[in-house]
Motif scaffolding. Structure first.
Motif, PDB file in Angstrom:
ATOM      1  N   PRO A  92       8.277  11.199  -4.078  1.00  0.00           N
ATOM      2  CA  PRO A  92       7.095  10.883  -3.268  1.00  0.00           C
ATOM      3  C   PRO A  92       6.435   9.550  -3.620  1.00  0.00           C
ATOM      4  O   PRO A  92       5.941   8.849  -2.737  1.00  0.00           O
ATOM      5  CB  PRO A  92       6.140  12.047  -3.563  1.00  0.00           C
ATOM      6  N   ASN A 133       7.932   1.768   3.434  1.00  0.00           N
ATOM      7  CA  ASN A 133       7.091   2.955   3.611  1.00  0.00           C
ATOM      8  C   ASN A 133       7.359   3.981   2.516  1.00  0.00           C
ATOM      9  O   ASN A 133       8.421   4.005   1.899  1.00  0.00           O
ATOM     10  CB  ASN A 133       7.366   3.605   4.970  1.00  0.00           C
ATOM     11  N   PRO A 135       7.570   8.195   1.534  1.00  0.00           N
ATOM     12  CA  PRO A 135       8.016   9.394   2.252  1.00  0.00           C
ATOM     13  C   PRO A 135       6.933  10.077   3.076  1.00  0.00           C
ATOM     14  O   PRO A 135       7.199  10.567   4.173  1.00  0.00           O
ATOM     15  CB  PRO A 135       8.525  10.296   1.119  1.00  0.00           C
ATOM     16  N   LYS A 136       5.694  10.110   2.564  1.00  0.00           N
ATOM     17  CA  LYS A 136       4.610  10.786   3.281  1.00  0.00           C
ATOM     18  C   LYS A 136       4.272  10.102   4.604  1.00  0.00           C
ATOM     19  O   LYS A 136       3.626  10.699   5.478  1.00  0.00           O
ATOM     20  CB  LYS A 136       3.366  10.872   2.408  1.00  0.00           C
ATOM     21  N   GLU A 137       4.699   8.860   4.752  1.00  0.00           N
ATOM     22  CA  GLU A 137       4.440   8.106   5.982  1.00  0.00           C
ATOM     23  C   GLU A 137       5.569   8.254   7.015  1.00  0.00           C
ATOM     24  O   GLU A 137       5.503   7.640   8.078  1.00  0.00           O
ATOM     25  CB  GLU A 137       4.256   6.623   5.645  1.00  0.00           C
ATOM     26  N   SER A 139       8.357  10.738   9.359  1.00  0.00           N
ATOM     27  CA  SER A 139       8.585  12.041   9.978  1.00  0.00           C
ATOM     28  C   SER A 139       9.697  12.765   9.224  1.00  0.00           C
ATOM     29  O   SER A 139      10.406  12.173   8.394  1.00  0.00           O
ATOM     30  CB  SER A 139       8.998  11.873  11.441  1.00  0.00           C
ATOM     31  N   ARG A 143      12.723  11.065   7.070  1.00  0.00           N
ATOM     32  CA  ARG A 143      12.979  11.384   5.664  1.00  0.00           C
ATOM     33  C   ARG A 143      14.433  11.788   5.457  1.00  0.00           C
ATOM     34  O   ARG A 143      15.055  11.411   4.463  1.00  0.00           O
ATOM     35  CB  ARG A 143      12.053  12.519   5.210  1.00  0.00           C
TER      36      ARG A 143
END
Length: 226
Positions: A92, A133, A135-137, A139, A143
Motif C-alpha cells: 500500500p 499512483n 494502490p488506494k488511488e 480501481s 490494481r
C-alpha cells in the motif's frame, strides 16, 4: 514443461485436497482450471511453487521433481514463475512503479534495468499513465493489472493466476483476461483458476474441471461443465 504424476495431498486433519491427479501442461499453453470452492485448484497452484507438497506422487517442472529441490533451487524456480492472486497483494505504501521495482530488486535486477523495464511493462497492461499512483488511488481492475505487470516484469516462463478476476466487475474481468491472452500470445504459459463461466467462454482454450480433489474433465475446446 509441467507434469503432475499421480499427486495426492492429504492434510493432517485427514481432509483430502487432491486425489491421484495426473496431467501435463505444454510450453505456451493457456490452461484454465475450474471447480467449486474446495475442489483443489489452489492446492495445485501452490505445489508448482513449492508452497505445498504432495503426500504421494510428484510434480515436475521440466525434469525436476519440485518436492526434492533445495531451498536455493526453489528460489531459482520461483524466479521462472510469476504469480497473480485475487487480492492483488500490492504494497500500500509504495507507488505503482515502486511495487514493480521491488519485485525486480528481489530478483537481482539493476537500477538501469528497473528504470527501463517498469514503464515498458506498464504500457503492456495499459497503465503507463498511473505509474506514480498508489494502490488506494486505483480501481480493482487497475490494481490487478499492476499485479500482472509485477508478475511478468522478470519475464517468467509461466504465469499462475489464481482467481485473478474474483473481485472484479465484468468489464474489468474482460480486460484482465485480454491482457493474459496477450501475454500468452507472446509465449508465456498461463495457468488460470476461476469459477467464472464467462472467463472460460472468453479464453476458449483447454479447461480442466476439478471435483473433490480429482480431475473430472480435461477438455481441449473450452467447455465449462460443473
Amino acid at each position: 514443461m509441467i507434469y503432475y504424476d499421480k499427486v495426492t495431498r492429504v492434510y493432517p486433519d485427514k481432509s483430502v485436497a487432491l486425489e491421484n491427479v495426473s496431467f501435463g501442461v505444454e510450453p505456451k499453453e493457456f490452461v484454465t482450471i475450474v471447480g467449486h470452492s474446495g475442489a483443489g485448484k489452489t492446492t495445485l497452484m501452490k505445489m508448482l511453487i513449492a508452497e505445498d507438497r504432495p503426500t504421494t506422487g510428484s510434480v515436475f517442472f521440466e525434469s525436476a521433481d519440485i518436492s526434492r529441490l533445495s531451498k536455493r533451487e526453489v528460489s531459482k524456480l520461483r524466479r521462472r514463475i510469476g504469480t497473480v492472486f485475487q487480492d492483488y497483494r500490492l504494497i500500500p505504501g509504495k507507488t505503482v512503479y515502486e511495487n514493480i521495482a521491488f519485485a525486480m530488486e528481489a530478483s537481482g535486477r539493476t537500477d538501469a534495468e528497473i528504470a527501463s523495464d517498469v514503464p515498458h511493462v506498464l504500457e503492456l497492461v495499459d497503465l503507463g499513465h498511473k505509474i506514480w499512483n498508489f494502490p488506494k488511488e486505483l480501481s480493482g481492475g487497475e490494481r490487478q493489472r499492476v499485479a500482472i505487470a509485477r508478475a511478468i516484469v522478470t519475464q517468467p516462463d509461466i504465469i499462475l493466476a489464481d482467481e485473478p478476476t474474483g473481485n472484479l466487475d465484468p468489464t474489468s474481468t474482460y480486460e484482465i483476461i485480454r491482457i493474459l491472452q496477450k501475454i500468452n500470445d507472446l509465449g508465456t504459459t498461463i495457468i488460470l483458476t476461476t469459477h467464472n463461466k464467462g472467463v472460460v467462454d472468453t479464453v476458449k482454450g483447454r479447461v480442466l474441471t476439478m471435483e473433490k480433489g480429482r480431475i473430472a474433465r480435461d477438455d481441449k475446446d473450452g467447455k465449462y461443465v460443473l
